[in-house]
Design an enzyme around this catalytic site. Sequence first.
Site, mmCIF file in Angstrom:
data_model
loop_
_atom_site.group_PDB
_atom_site.id
_atom_site.type_symbol
_atom_site.label_atom_id
_atom_site.label_comp_id
_atom_site.label_asym_id
_atom_site.label_seq_id
_atom_site.Cartn_x
_atom_site.Cartn_y
_atom_site.Cartn_z
ATOM 1 N N PHE A 87 10.282 -4.523 6.737
ATOM 2 C CA PHE A 87 10.545 -5.823 7.340
ATOM 3 C C PHE A 87 11.786 -6.486 6.747
ATOM 4 O O PHE A 87 11.928 -7.704 6.772
ATOM 5 C CB PHE A 87 9.326 -6.735 7.157
ATOM 6 C CG PHE A 87 8.190 -6.423 8.093
ATOM 7 C CD1 PHE A 87 7.826 -7.311 9.084
ATOM 8 C CD2 PHE A 87 7.491 -5.234 7.987
ATOM 9 C CE1 PHE A 87 6.781 -7.032 9.953
ATOM 10 C CE2 PHE A 87 6.440 -4.940 8.841
ATOM 11 C CZ PHE A 87 6.092 -5.838 9.836
ATOM 12 N N GLU A 145 0.841 -1.186 0.000
ATOM 13 C CA GLU A 145 0.000 0.000 0.000
ATOM 14 C C GLU A 145 0.886 1.249 0.000
ATOM 15 O O GLU A 145 1.975 1.252 0.575
ATOM 16 C CB GLU A 145 -0.933 0.018 1.212
ATOM 17 C CG GLU A 145 -0.259 0.115 2.561
ATOM 18 C CD GLU A 145 -1.255 0.190 3.707
ATOM 19 O OE1 GLU A 145 -2.228 0.968 3.615
ATOM 20 O OE2 GLU A 145 -1.051 -0.526 4.709
ATOM 21 N N ASP A 159 14.032 -4.358 13.650
ATOM 22 C CA ASP A 159 14.465 -3.028 13.226
ATOM 23 C C ASP A 159 13.450 -1.967 13.653
ATOM 24 O O ASP A 159 13.085 -1.082 12.878
ATOM 25 C CB ASP A 159 14.663 -2.996 11.705
ATOM 26 C CG ASP A 159 15.512 -1.804 11.254
ATOM 27 O OD1 ASP A 159 16.113 -1.134 12.114
ATOM 28 O OD2 ASP A 159 15.567 -1.554 10.029
#
Length: 249
Positions: free
Chosen positions: A208, A143, A189
Amino acid sequence: MKQCKNCFEQYEEEYGICPHCGYGEGDPADPAWCLPPGSMLAAGRYLVGMTLGTGGFGITYKVWDTKYHTVKAVKECYPSGLANRMPGHRKVIHIQGKRGAEFEYGLRRFLFEARNMARFSSETIIRVYDFFEENDTGYIVMEYLEGESLGAYVKEKGGRISWEEAAAYGEAVCQALGEIHGQHYIHRDISPENIFRCSDGRIKLIDFGAAKFEQEEDGRRVIILKPGFAPPEQYEQITAQGPWTDIYA
């Protein structure tokens, strides 16, 4: 009316250049090693526009979905130091030899990331729609988010925000981690740069690229971290990592 191949806004063709972003037909990509605006992906499904960002693992583009007539974002696997592209060309050139194997391993990890991100349904995690291989590399369709990172926002605020705002961001990230950890996945992270403030008020956890399954131990762990946010175990190649790794960050 004409659709800009860079930002996808409509404008009168007589202008010659897009009044919204300044793009002129045939202008090169910025930076030069990125896909040039107007490139097509997935058999003509996605029209590539402007480059949204580049990082150590890949390049993110704004794209136009010609099937649904919507704007999306596409992340391209383009690991720094392992890949190259001639300006104006589409195919990615791999480093040969031993480091070439590193690219192949990174590509598998990239597609692994996409496959698992697509399973998440939380409103606080960026949504993944599709992934595929093309141009001798891989792509993830996500998105498109308008807004800025929490890191950029805090910097604009002079380096500090109210505790009420901080609590709202923390709650949103914890909601995302609840689903991620529930599926035995670790983000690895968590930082202000990977917490996104959408212009409509939503908060999303993104990027990711460093994620892994909690029990995954393949003997090739690379040290990936952000100083100041990463816990001590991320500085070691053999120390166990788990949900606590994200909670610390």
